[in-house]
Write a protein that holds these residues in place. Structure first.
Motif, PDB file in Angstrom:
ATOM      1  N   UNK A   1      52.273 -47.150   0.178  1.00  0.00           N
ATOM      2  CA  UNK A   1      51.835 -46.075   1.059  1.00  0.00           C
ATOM      3  C   UNK A   1      51.932 -46.504   2.522  1.00  0.00           C
ATOM      4  N   UNK A   2      51.567 -47.728   2.805  1.00  0.00           N
ATOM      5  CA  UNK A   2      51.687 -48.219   4.182  1.00  0.00           C
ATOM      6  C   UNK A   2      53.145 -48.197   4.643  1.00  0.00           C
ATOM      7  N   UNK A   3      54.062 -48.520   3.738  1.00  0.00           N
ATOM      8  CA  UNK A   3      55.483 -48.479   4.104  1.00  0.00           C
ATOM      9  C   UNK A   3      55.916 -47.040   4.402  1.00  0.00           C
ATOM     10  N   UNK A   4      55.437 -46.090   3.608  1.00  0.00           N
ATOM     11  CA  UNK A   4      55.776 -44.688   3.857  1.00  0.00           C
ATOM     12  C   UNK A   4      55.243 -44.240   5.209  1.00  0.00           C
ATOM     13  N   UNK A   5      54.011 -44.615   5.510  1.00  0.00           N
ATOM     14  CA  UNK A   5      53.425 -44.249   6.798  1.00  0.00           C
ATOM     15  C   UNK A   5      54.179 -44.902   7.945  1.00  0.00           C
ATOM     16  N   UNK A   6      54.506 -46.164   7.784  1.00  0.00           N
ATOM     17  CA  UNK A   6      55.246 -46.868   8.829  1.00  0.00           C
ATOM     18  C   UNK A   6      56.601 -46.217   9.074  1.00  0.00           C
ATOM     19  N   UNK A   7      57.183 -45.660   8.022  1.00  0.00           N
ATOM     20  CA  UNK A   7      58.477 -45.003   8.165  1.00  0.00           C
ATOM     21  C   UNK A   7      58.420 -43.738   9.007  1.00  0.00           C
ATOM     22  N   UNK A   8      57.215 -43.190   9.218  1.00  0.00           N
ATOM     23  CA  UNK A   8      57.062 -42.003  10.052  1.00  0.00           C
ATOM     24  C   UNK A   8      56.829 -42.348  11.519  1.00  0.00           C
ATOM     25  N   UNK A   9      56.691 -43.629  11.803  1.00  0.00           N
ATOM     26  CA  UNK A   9      56.353 -44.077  13.149  1.00  0.00           C
ATOM     27  C   UNK A   9      57.584 -44.591  13.881  1.00  0.00           C
ATOM     28  N   UNK A  10      57.530 -44.673  15.211  1.00  0.00           N
ATOM     29  CA  UNK A  10      58.634 -45.261  15.966  1.00  0.00           C
ATOM     30  C   UNK A  10      58.857 -46.709  15.558  1.00  0.00           C
ATOM     31  N   UNK A  11      60.062 -47.176  15.736  1.00  0.00           N
ATOM     32  CA  UNK A  11      60.369 -48.565  15.396  1.00  0.00           C
ATOM     33  C   UNK A  11      59.495 -49.501  16.218  1.00  0.00           C
ATOM     34  N   UNK A  12      58.953 -50.571  15.596  1.00  0.00           N
ATOM     35  CA  UNK A  12      58.095 -51.503  16.335  1.00  0.00           C
ATOM     36  C   UNK A  12      58.852 -52.207  17.445  1.00  0.00           C
ATOM     37  N   UNK A  13      58.073 -52.725  18.411  1.00  0.00           N
ATOM     38  CA  UNK A  13      58.688 -53.378  19.570  1.00  0.00           C
ATOM     39  C   UNK A  13      59.429 -54.654  19.198  1.00  0.00           C
ATOM     40  N   UNK A  14      58.993 -55.330  18.155  1.00  0.00           N
ATOM     41  CA  UNK A  14      59.632 -56.574  17.743  1.00  0.00           C
ATOM     42  C   UNK A  14      59.506 -56.765  16.250  1.00  0.00           C
ATOM     43  N   UNK A  15      60.200 -57.721  15.683  1.00  0.00           N
ATOM     44  CA  UNK A  15      60.181 -57.915  14.226  1.00  0.00           C
ATOM     45  C   UNK A  15      58.817 -58.320  13.693  1.00  0.00           C
ATOM     46  N   UNK A  16      57.953 -58.865  14.534  1.00  0.00           N
ATOM     47  CA  UNK A  16      56.644 -59.307  14.058  1.00  0.00           C
ATOM     48  C   UNK A  16      55.544 -58.298  14.373  1.00  0.00           C
ATOM     49  N   UNK A  17      55.917 -57.150  14.926  1.00  0.00           N
ATOM     50  CA  UNK A  17      54.932 -56.130  15.282  1.00  0.00           C
ATOM     51  C   UNK A  17      54.794 -55.142  14.137  1.00  0.00           C
ATOM     52  N   UNK A  18      53.652 -55.146  13.496  1.00  0.00           N
ATOM     53  CA  UNK A  18      53.397 -54.224  12.391  1.00  0.00           C
ATOM     54  C   UNK A  18      52.522 -53.075  12.879  1.00  0.00           C
ATOM     55  N   UNK A  19      52.618 -51.894  12.262  1.00  0.00           N
ATOM     56  CA  UNK A  19      51.732 -50.798  12.644  1.00  0.00           C
ATOM     57  C   UNK A  19      50.260 -51.208  12.493  1.00  0.00           C
ATOM     58  N   UNK A  20      49.438 -50.698  13.406  1.00  0.00           N
ATOM     59  CA  UNK A  20      48.003 -50.987  13.384  1.00  0.00           C
ATOM     60  C   UNK A  20      47.297 -49.986  12.481  1.00  0.00           C
ATOM     61  N   UNK A  21      46.476 -50.463  11.563  1.00  0.00           N
ATOM     62  CA  UNK A  21      45.701 -49.586  10.696  1.00  0.00           C
ATOM     63  C   UNK A  21      44.430 -49.189  11.431  1.00  0.00           C
ATOM     64  N   UNK A  22      44.319 -47.906  11.777  1.00  0.00           N
ATOM     65  CA  UNK A  22      43.161 -47.417  12.516  1.00  0.00           C
ATOM     66  C   UNK A  22      42.021 -47.013  11.587  1.00  0.00           C
ATOM     67  N   UNK A  23      42.342 -46.537  10.406  1.00  0.00           N
ATOM     68  CA  UNK A  23      41.326 -46.123   9.428  1.00  0.00           C
ATOM     69  C   UNK A  23      41.925 -46.245   8.046  1.00  0.00           C
ATOM     70  N   UNK A  24      41.107 -46.670   7.103  1.00  0.00           N
ATOM     71  CA  UNK A  24      41.579 -46.813   5.723  1.00  0.00           C
ATOM     72  C   UNK A  24      40.423 -46.527   4.782  1.00  0.00           C
ATOM     73  N   UNK A  25      40.358 -45.282   4.319  1.00  0.00           N
ATOM     74  CA  UNK A  25      39.310 -44.837   3.409  1.00  0.00           C
ATOM     75  C   UNK A  25      39.962 -44.133   2.224  1.00  0.00           C
ATOM     76  N   UNK A  26      39.222 -43.971   1.136  1.00  0.00           N
ATOM     77  CA  UNK A  26      39.806 -43.266  -0.010  1.00  0.00           C
ATOM     78  C   UNK A  26      40.300 -41.860   0.325  1.00  0.00           C
ATOM     79  N   UNK A  27      39.673 -41.212   1.324  1.00  0.00           N
ATOM     80  CA  UNK A  27      40.059 -39.837   1.644  1.00  0.00           C
ATOM     81  C   UNK A  27      41.030 -39.745   2.810  1.00  0.00           C
TER      82      UNK A  27
END
Length: 328
Positions: free
Chosen positions: A7-33
Motif C-alpha cells: 500500500x505504501x508503494x501504491x501511495x508513493x506512486x501517486x506522489x512526485x518523484x523524490x528529490x534523491x534516491x534515499x528520500x522516501x515519502x513521509x508518513x503523516x498518519x497511519x491508522x486502520x481507517x
C-alpha cells in the motif's frame, strides 16, 4: 504501523518523484481507517478499507467544485482531469491532495477557532442544489453508531476491569437516551445544509503552506445534514469543561457573525445543539473505552471527563427549554 509495504508503494506512486534516491515519502498518519503520506507539496491518502468509493467520488466532486473554493482543500486529479480517485486491487480508494500546514499541536492559544467557525458558516451556506449530485448524506450519526459498535466489540470477550465495564454502562445508557436520528437509526430532522461531518482542529490546514488561509480537509463524512453536528464537538467540550468558556463564546460568535444558519442568530443556541452535543460526547466516550479495553488500562483524565458527562445525562424533554447545556 498498520500499512502494508504494498500500500505504501501504491501511495508513493501517486506522489512526485523524490528529490534523491534515499528520500522516501513521509508518513503523516497511519491508522486502520486511513493512511496519509507526503512528498514535497503533495500528499496521497488511502481511505478507510470499508468506505464506499462511489460515495467518496461524489464527495470529491463537491470538494473540487468552484462553490467550495476557499472553504475545502481541493483534491488533485489522479487518473484524468476530473478523476479524483483510484482503487487498489482490493477496492480501497486512494486520493491526492496539496500539502497544507496543520494546526500546531504545541500552540493551543493560537488554535484557529474563529477561522474554523467562519469556514463552517460558509460551508453551511453553500446551495446544495448547485452542486454535482446526488451528494451522499453527512455521516456524523453513522460515525457515532460505529463508535458504539467498536466499544461493544472491544469489551465482548469480557474480563475487563470493573471501571471500564461501569464506563461502558454509562455510555450505553446515554446512547439510549438519544433520538433515533442521532443514532443513525432514522433520517435527521434537517438535510438542507452541506455539513463537514467530523469537525475538529485536526481538520484544518493552511494552504499554500506554511501561511496561506485556513481550509477544511477530510471530506469522507461530507454531505447534506443537520449543520448543528459540525458545531457539536466544541459545544460538547465546552459543556464537559474541556473547552474554556471564552473560546466557545468566540467560536459561536464568529459562526453567527458569518451568517451560519445551523443555530439561531442570537440567544440561547442549545435547543439546536443539545442532541448533537450529547451524541458527540457519547461517541468520544465510546472510543475512549474502546481504546482502553485492549490495553487493560484505566481511562485518563480527559476520557474520564467525557464518560462522567455521559453518566450525568438525563432524559431529553419533549421540547428543549433554552436553559443551557445538559451534557455534563
Amino acid at each position: 504501523m498498520t500499512t502494508t509495504a504494498a500500500l505504501l508503494r501504491r501511495l508513493a506512486g501517486l506522489l512526485p518523484a523524490p528529490a534523491g534516491p534515499e528520500t522516501a515519502p513521509e508518513v503523516l498518519a497511519d491508522r486502520p481507517d486511513g493512511t496519509v503520506v507526503r512528498s514535497g507539496r503533495t500528499v496521497a491518502k488511502a481511505h478507510a478499507p470499508d468506505g464506499d468509493p462511489q460515495d467518496l467520488a461524489a464527495r470529491l466532486r463537491v470538494a473540487a467544485h468552484p462553490l467550495l473554493h476557499g472553504i475545502l482543500l481541493p483534491p488533485l486529479p489522479v487518473t484524468a482531469p476530473d478523476g479524483f480517485l483510484t482503487l487498489t486491487d482490493d477496492g480501497r480508494a486512494l486520493t491526492r491532495w496539496p500539502y497544507g500546514s496543520p494546526v500546531p499541536a504545541d500552540e493551543p492559544d493560537a488554535a484557529p477557532w474563529e477561522d474554523a467557525a467562519r469556514l463552517l458558516a460558509r460551508l453551511h451556506r453553500v446551495d446544495i442544489r448547485q452542486l454535482p449530485g446526488p451528494v451522499p448524506p453527512m455521516r456524523g450519526p453513522a460515525k457515532a453508531a460505529r463508535a458504539l459498535t467498536r466499544m461493544r466489540t472491544a469489551l465482548a470477550p469480557g474480563g475487563h476491569p470493573v471501571p471500564l465495564s461501569t464506563a461502558a454502562a454509562a455510555v450505553e445508557r446515554a446512547w439510549a437516551l438519544l433520538p433515533a436520528w442521532a443514532r443513525a437509526a432514522a433520517p435527521p430532522p434537517r438535510t438542507d445544509l452541506l455539513c463537514h461531518g467530523d469537525l475538529h482542529l485536526g481538520q484544518l490546514v493552511r494552504h499554500p503552506a506554511p501561511d496561506g488561509p485556513w481550509l477544511l480537509i477530510d471530506i469522507d463524512d461530507l454531505g447534506p445534514g443537520d449543520g448543528a453536528w459540525d458545531l457539536a464537538r466544541p459545544a460538547a467540550w465546552f459543556a464537559t469543561g474541556l473547552l474554556a468558556p471564552d473560546i466557545w463564546s468566540r467560536f459561536l460568535a464568529a459562526y453567527r457573525a458569518a451568517g451560519g444558519p445551523a443555530v439561531r442568530p442570537d440567544g440561547d443556541p442549545w435547543p439546536g445543539l443539545e442532541v448533537p452535543a450529547r451524541a458527540l460526547t457519547v461517541q468520544t466516550a465510546a472510543l475512549a473505552v474502546a481504546k482502553a479495553a485492549p490495553a487493560s488500562r484505566p481511562l485518563d483524565e480527559i476520557e474520564t471527563a467525557v464518560v462522567d458527562a455521559c453518566a450525568r445525562m438525563t432524559p431529553l424533554p419533549h421540547q428543549l427549554a433554552p436553559s443551557g447545556p445538559d451534557v455534563g
